[in-house]
Write an enzyme that holds these catalytic residues in place. Structure first.
Site, PDB file in Angstrom:
ATOM      1  N   LYS A   1      62.489  89.411  -1.336  1.00 17.77           N
ATOM      2  CA  LYS A   1      61.651  89.940  -0.249  1.00 17.77           C
ATOM      3  C   LYS A   1      60.345  89.141  -0.209  1.00 17.77           C
ATOM      4  O   LYS A   1      59.641  89.028  -1.227  1.00 17.77           O
ATOM      5  CB  LYS A   1      61.385  91.415  -0.527  1.00 17.77           C
ATOM      6  CG  LYS A   1      61.032  92.238   0.681  1.00 17.77           C
ATOM      7  CD  LYS A   1      61.042  93.720   0.276  1.00 17.77           C
ATOM      8  CE  LYS A   1      60.629  94.615   1.398  1.00 17.77           C
ATOM      9  NZ  LYS A   1      60.446  96.008   0.946  1.00 17.77           N
TER      10      LYS A   1
HETATM   11  O1  G3P Z   1      60.051  99.240   3.210  1.00 19.89           O
HETATM   12  C1  G3P Z   1      58.678  99.287   3.472  1.00 19.89           C
HETATM   13  C2  G3P Z   1      58.194 100.666   3.233  1.00 19.89           C
HETATM   14  O2  G3P Z   1      58.300 100.964   1.894  1.00 19.89           O
HETATM   15  C3  G3P Z   1      56.833 100.981   3.702  1.00 19.89           C
HETATM   16  O3  G3P Z   1      56.853 102.330   3.915  1.00 19.89           O
HETATM   17  O4  G3P Z   1      55.908 104.545   4.251  1.00 19.89           O
HETATM   18  O5  G3P Z   1      54.697 102.822   2.850  1.00 19.89           O
HETATM   19  O6  G3P Z   1      54.832 102.582   5.322  1.00 19.89           O
HETATM   20  P1  G3P Z   1      55.496 103.105   4.100  1.00 19.89           P
END
Ligand code: G3P
Length: 218
Positions: free
Chosen positions: A87
């Site tokens: 990633k």
């Molecule tokens: O895959 C990316 C994700 O983990 C981000 O999620 O909820 O931190 O915006 P969030």
């Protein structure tokens, strides 16, 4: 549409895998830190453990932000297990690194994508996945689902192989909207996935079936 779970929590990964509908896992440095996984050896071992639990792709994120170290880190991650997808953030060095990995046959997930233009560059560099962050766009009163739909449409024009992996999913409704927008993959915490099961008519219907059965069978 593929379902990935967005966590480094082994119990939740096992629970999702046991459901039988899990296609992979995504992690990021914040999710690893949340589980208290620290130090390179522990981090690499944790990725290997995740690969042993699930059958599908496991995204492991580089920490470096410069090209040379992204390449070094990505090669170590990719060598860990055939299920690892490296990633990489969508930056100038990140795009160069994705192109390098593409040429080496190492699969990549281009992350932190917030625009169609960024997604176009990721596809041109040969990323296996592109990760538009739905919830974080919604957080700033933008439209995350609309971005997913725009990327799906644009990739369709040109026939890019890069899969659209909708990330930063915060709700069951997000998952449904991503499916309707044509996302190839969603990555979500466990709860929104389990939310897809819920309907009050399912609960009341089941209750009635069991009550009717008992009336006759005791
Ligand atoms: O895959 C990316 C994700 O983990 C981000 O999620 O909820 O931190 O915006 P969030």
């Amino acid at each position: 549409m593929k379902f990935f779970i967005d966590t480094a929590n082994l119990a939740q990964i096992k629970e999702a895998q046991a459901l039988g509908v899990l296609d992979g896992v995504t992690t990021n440095p914040s999710l690893m830190a949340k589980e208290g996984i620290k130090g390179q050896e522990n981090i690499l071992n944790h990725y290997k453990t995740i690969c042993e639990i699930v059958d599908g792709d496991v995204s492991a994120e580089v920490i470096a932000t410069d090209y040379e170290n992204m390449v070094k880190e990505g090669e170590i991650l990719a060598a860990l297990h055939p299920q690892i997808v490296v990633k990489v953030p969508i930056t100038k060095d990140g795009i160069k690194a994705i192109k390098y990995f593409t040429n080496k046959g190492i699969r990549t997930n281009c992350t932190l994508v917030f625009s169609v233009g960024q997604a176009l560059l990721a596809a041109k560099a040969g990323a296996s996945y592109v990760s538009p962050f739905v919830g974080r766009l919604d957080d700033i009163a933008s439209d995350g689902i609309e971005l997913v739909a725009q990327i799906v449409e644009m990739y369709g024009f040109y026939g890019y192989d890069t899969e659209v992996l909708a990330a930063s999913i915060r709700s069951t409704q997000h998952i449904i909207q991503c499916a309707q927008a044509g996302a190839d993959v969603i990555t979500s915490p466990l709860e929104p996935i389990l939310g897809l099961l819920k309907h009050p008519l399912t609960d009341s219907g089941l209750e009635k079936f069991l009550a009717d059965y008992k009336k006759v069978n005791g």
